[in-house]
Design a protein around this motif. Structure first.
Motif, PDB file in Angstrom:
ATOM      1  N   SER A 199       0.865  -1.184   0.000  1.00  0.00           N
ATOM      2  CA  SER A 199       0.000   0.000   0.000  1.00  0.00           C
ATOM      3  C   SER A 199       0.905   1.238   0.000  1.00  0.00           C
ATOM      4  CB  SER A 199      -0.866   0.003   1.260  1.00  0.00           C
ATOM      5  OG  SER A 199      -0.045   0.260   2.401  1.00  0.00           O
ATOM      6  N   PRO A 200       0.349   2.403  -0.291  1.00  0.00           N
ATOM      7  CA  PRO A 200       1.162   3.627  -0.213  1.00  0.00           C
ATOM      8  C   PRO A 200       1.821   3.802   1.154  1.00  0.00           C
ATOM      9  CG  PRO A 200      -0.875   4.088  -1.363  1.00  0.00           C
ATOM     10  CD  PRO A 200      -0.986   2.685  -0.829  1.00  0.00           C
ATOM     11  N   HIS A 201       1.113   3.483   2.210  1.00  0.00           N
ATOM     12  CA  HIS A 201       1.671   3.582   3.561  1.00  0.00           C
ATOM     13  C   HIS A 201       2.849   2.629   3.725  1.00  0.00           C
ATOM     14  CE1 HIS A 201       2.036   2.901   7.877  1.00  0.00           C
ATOM     15  NE2 HIS A 201       1.684   4.164   7.967  1.00  0.00           N
ATOM     16  N   GLN A 202       2.688   1.404   3.263  1.00  0.00           N
ATOM     17  CA  GLN A 202       3.767   0.420   3.368  1.00  0.00           C
ATOM     18  C   GLN A 202       4.982   0.832   2.542  1.00  0.00           C
ATOM     19  OE1 GLN A 202       1.257  -2.793   2.096  1.00  0.00           O
ATOM     20  NE2 GLN A 202       1.273  -3.757   4.126  1.00  0.00           N
TER      21      GLN A 202
ATOM     22  N   GLY B 197      -0.055   4.435  10.783  1.00  0.00           N
ATOM     23  CA  GLY B 197      -0.548   3.407   9.866  1.00  0.00           C
ATOM     24  C   GLY B 197      -1.130   2.207  10.573  1.00  0.00           C
ATOM     25  N   GLY B 198      -0.668   1.936  11.795  1.00  0.00           N
ATOM     26  CA  GLY B 198      -1.144   0.774  12.522  1.00  0.00           C
ATOM     27  C   GLY B 198      -2.601   0.877  12.906  1.00  0.00           C
ATOM     28  N   GLY B 199      -3.068   2.119  13.116  1.00  0.00           N
ATOM     29  CA  GLY B 199      -4.452   2.283  13.536  1.00  0.00           C
ATOM     30  C   GLY B 199      -5.376   2.734  12.434  1.00  0.00           C
ATOM     31  N   ALA B 200      -4.802   3.092  11.298  1.00  0.00           N
ATOM     32  CA  ALA B 200      -5.633   3.616  10.187  1.00  0.00           C
ATOM     33  C   ALA B 200      -5.934   2.521   9.196  1.00  0.00           C
ATOM     34  CB  ALA B 200      -4.900   4.764   9.507  1.00  0.00           C
ATOM     35  N   SER B 201      -7.090   2.609   8.603  1.00  0.00           N
ATOM     36  CA  SER B 201      -7.393   1.646   7.532  1.00  0.00           C
ATOM     37  C   SER B 201      -6.776   2.152   6.245  1.00  0.00           C
ATOM     38  CB  SER B 201      -8.910   1.491   7.370  1.00  0.00           C
ATOM     39  OG  SER B 201      -9.468   2.706   6.946  1.00  0.00           O
ATOM     40  N   GLU B 202      -6.231   1.227   5.451  1.00  0.00           N
ATOM     41  CA  GLU B 202      -5.574   1.589   4.199  1.00  0.00           C
ATOM     42  C   GLU B 202      -6.467   1.218   3.045  1.00  0.00           C
ATOM     43  OE1 GLU B 202      -1.627  -0.046   4.142  1.00  0.00           O
ATOM     44  OE2 GLU B 202      -1.437   0.178   6.275  1.00  0.00           O
ATOM     45  N   SER B 203      -6.465   2.090   2.024  1.00  0.00           N
ATOM     46  CA  SER B 203      -7.282   1.783   0.863  1.00  0.00           C
ATOM     47  C   SER B 203      -6.443   1.391  -0.299  1.00  0.00           C
ATOM     48  CB  SER B 203      -8.138   2.948   0.457  1.00  0.00           C
ATOM     49  OG  SER B 203      -7.913   4.138   1.099  1.00  0.00           O
TER      50      SER B 203
ATOM     51  N   ILE C  83       6.037   3.886   2.070  1.00  0.00           N
ATOM     52  CA  ILE C  83       6.756   4.888   2.857  1.00  0.00           C
ATOM     53  C   ILE C  83       7.563   4.198   3.963  1.00  0.00           C
ATOM     54  CG2 ILE C  83       6.528   6.890   4.389  1.00  0.00           C
ATOM     55  CD1 ILE C  83       5.964   7.499   1.415  1.00  0.00           C
ATOM     56  N   VAL C  84       6.972   3.206   4.611  1.00  0.00           N
ATOM     57  CA  VAL C  84       7.690   2.443   5.634  1.00  0.00           C
ATOM     58  C   VAL C  84       8.924   1.775   5.018  1.00  0.00           C
ATOM     59  CG1 VAL C  84       7.535   0.423   7.160  1.00  0.00           C
ATOM     60  CG2 VAL C  84       5.692   2.116   7.131  1.00  0.00           C
ATOM     61  N   MET C  85       8.775   1.241   3.813  1.00  0.00           N
ATOM     62  CA  MET C  85       9.911   0.615   3.128  1.00  0.00           C
ATOM     63  C   MET C  85      11.006   1.637   2.834  1.00  0.00           C
ATOM     64  SD  MET C  85       7.791  -1.908   0.583  1.00  0.00           S
ATOM     65  CE  MET C  85       9.133  -2.913  -0.046  1.00  0.00           C
ATOM     66  N   LEU C  86      10.619   2.866   2.503  1.00  0.00           N
ATOM     67  CA  LEU C  86      11.610   3.918   2.275  1.00  0.00           C
ATOM     68  C   LEU C  86      12.376   4.234   3.560  1.00  0.00           C
ATOM     69  CD1 LEU C  86       9.575   6.304  -0.037  1.00  0.00           C
ATOM     70  CD2 LEU C  86      11.562   4.930  -0.692  1.00  0.00           C
ATOM     71  N   PHE C  87      11.657   4.347   4.672  1.00  0.00           N
ATOM     72  CA  PHE C  87      12.345   4.574   5.954  1.00  0.00           C
ATOM     73  C   PHE C  87      13.309   3.437   6.255  1.00  0.00           C
ATOM     74  CE2 PHE C  87       8.836   7.548   7.013  1.00  0.00           C
ATOM     75  CZ  PHE C  87       9.602   8.632   7.404  1.00  0.00           C
ATOM     76  N   ASP C  88      12.854   2.203   6.057  1.00  0.00           N
ATOM     77  CA  ASP C  88      13.710   1.033   6.316  1.00  0.00           C
ATOM     78  C   ASP C  88      14.943   1.044   5.417  1.00  0.00           C
ATOM     79  OD1 ASP C  88      11.876   0.220   8.213  1.00  0.00           O
ATOM     80  OD2 ASP C  88      10.974  -1.335   6.949  1.00  0.00           O
TER      81      ASP C  88
ATOM     82  N   ALA D  29       6.738   7.200  14.134  1.00  0.00           N
ATOM     83  CA  ALA D  29       5.444   7.887  14.139  1.00  0.00           C
ATOM     84  C   ALA D  29       4.618   7.455  12.935  1.00  0.00           C
ATOM     85  CB  ALA D  29       5.662   9.409  14.116  1.00  0.00           C
ATOM     86  N   TRP D  30       5.262   7.312  11.791  1.00  0.00           N
ATOM     87  CA  TRP D  30       4.564   6.886  10.569  1.00  0.00           C
ATOM     88  C   TRP D  30       3.966   5.488  10.757  1.00  0.00           C
ATOM     89  CZ3 TRP D  30       2.955   9.475   6.478  1.00  0.00           C
ATOM     90  CH2 TRP D  30       2.537   8.750   5.356  1.00  0.00           C
ATOM     91  N   ARG D  31       4.744   4.595  11.378  1.00  0.00           N
ATOM     92  CA  ARG D  31       4.252   3.234  11.617  1.00  0.00           C
ATOM     93  C   ARG D  31       3.055   3.241  12.564  1.00  0.00           C
ATOM     94  NH1 ARG D  31       9.680   2.699  10.910  1.00  0.00           N
ATOM     95  NH2 ARG D  31      10.345   1.066   9.495  1.00  0.00           N
ATOM     96  N   GLN D  32       3.104   4.090  13.605  1.00  0.00           N
ATOM     97  CA  GLN D  32       1.999   4.158  14.555  1.00  0.00           C
ATOM     98  C   GLN D  32       0.734   4.686  13.897  1.00  0.00           C
ATOM     99  OE1 GLN D  32       3.452   6.483  17.836  1.00  0.00           O
ATOM    100  NE2 GLN D  32       4.611   4.771  18.702  1.00  0.00           N
TER     101      GLN D  32
END
Length: 139
Positions: free
Chosen positions: A30-33, A133-139, A35-40, A128-131
């Protein structure tokens, strides 16, 4: 000689397998994931840079820092939506700019403290980005 060829073939195959795994992960993310991959990825590059710096391998240190800067500039910064993100996006843009300046200083001065500051900032923002995303629903 055959064992050398076998090892080289294995290394090429393992590299290709890893690239396919990363590409598959990116395609399914997902777009959120993403961004997480970019941070990683930025963090992994900074860790590599630190190892190369400690080992005195300046050329590889420079390549690792360049990769981290590329991820921050062309990934994280480029992904910001400044119109919808407003002040938050502007603040993140400033932080990403600062991270790049820290990485540039680390490269220029062989300064592990600048690497550490950049890694800490990216870790804080990434956490913060992970937190979020953890509580938000992704489309």
């Amino acid at each position: 000689m055959n064992s050398m060829r076998g090892a080289a073939t294995y290394a090429r195959g393992a590299g290709a397998y890893a690239r396919v795994g990363v590409e598959s992960g990116v395609m399914a993310a997902s777009p959120h994931q993403l961004i997480v991959m970019l941070f990683d990825g930025a963090q992994a590059s900074i860790r590599k840079a630190r190892i190369h710096l400690e080992d005195g391998n300046i050329a590889e240190k420079g390549l690792a820092i360049s990769k981290a800067m590329d991820i921050v500039n062309n990934g994280l910064l480029a992904a910001l939506d400044r119109e919808q993100g407003g002040e938050v996006a502007e603040n993140l843009a400033s932080l990403y700019d600062y991270v790049v300046r820290l990485l540039r200083a680390a490269n220029r001065d062989n300064d592990p403290a600048s690497l550490d500051r950049a890694a800490k900032l990216l870790d804080d923002i990434g956490s913060a980005w992970r937190q979020v995303g953890g509580g938000a629903s992704e489309s």
